[in-house]
Design an enzyme around this catalytic site. Sequence first.
Site, PDB file in Angstrom:
ATOM      1  N   ASP A   1       0.811  -1.213   0.000  1.00  0.00           N
ATOM      2  CA  ASP A   1       0.000   0.000   0.000  1.00  0.00           C
ATOM      3  C   ASP A   1       0.849   1.269   0.000  1.00  0.00           C
ATOM      4  O   ASP A   1       2.064   1.238   0.195  1.00  0.00           O
ATOM      5  CB  ASP A   1      -1.005  -0.013   1.153  1.00  0.00           C
ATOM      6  N   GLU A   2       0.165   2.386  -0.188  1.00  0.00           N
ATOM      7  CA  GLU A   2       0.831   3.683  -0.367  1.00  0.00           C
ATOM      8  C   GLU A   2       1.699   4.058   0.827  1.00  0.00           C
ATOM      9  O   GLU A   2       2.750   4.690   0.671  1.00  0.00           O
ATOM     10  CB  GLU A   2      -0.229   4.763  -0.606  1.00  0.00           C
TER      11      GLU A   2
END
Length: 251
Positions: free
Chosen positions: A124-125
């Site tokens: 994820d980011e």
Amino acid sequence: MAFSRTYDGDEPVRINKWLGQTGVCSRREADALIADGLVSVDGEVVADAGRKLEPGQTLTLSDRATAALAEGVTIVVHKPMGYVSGQPEPNKLPAVRLVTDNNRVGEGVTPADEVSLPPIGRLDEDSRGLLLLSSDGVVAKAVIGPQSDLDKEYLVRVTGDITEKKLKILRHGLMLDGRQLKPAYVSRMESFRLKFILREGRNRQIRRMCEMVDLEVVDLIRVRIGPLKLDNLPEGKWRMLTPDERAALVG
């Protein structure tokens, strides 16, 4: 099986341009094949990337070249925080943007922009570390297919009170989205640093697991996928997956 085709155009054309126009491979891939000595014209190995194909000449790609093209391309990236793995929402940066000549480590040719390199698994980011981008279906199946048994290793820094009871729950006792999680290997490395080894990849799994035992993740880095390690690849850089690494991943 080797690829062979006779050029039936009226004017000489650069080999890489012709291979790109005919859909055999991208120009950059053609340059890489020439550099590796895998392209020949009328039986003579091509050594010059600028070589032109004359009308009536026959171009041949060796067995190694066609096998490499069939396998597709796999990129190993050290994703920084702030990049998303896959197709981004507006104002988000996809990790594939890191795949440039300036960011490459080691030998190889940077894939052309038109080459599709979807992520193989989530990161994820807000997380960083080892990410695979690949057009190789065999690699994708080996890493994230339903029969995959490759584990993934993460180093996670948290805030909160780490107790043996919480570690036991993280290892065996949690459900996400109404489904029981597979057993996880979770160990304490330092005061606020944990090691997670997972055999699945639910959305934001480690962060959600930690939240359920009142721990907050402040840093998460993936350092291994099966036999493939991040090692000393600098953050924001990428390299090509080697043939030996591919063989180890696909078993």
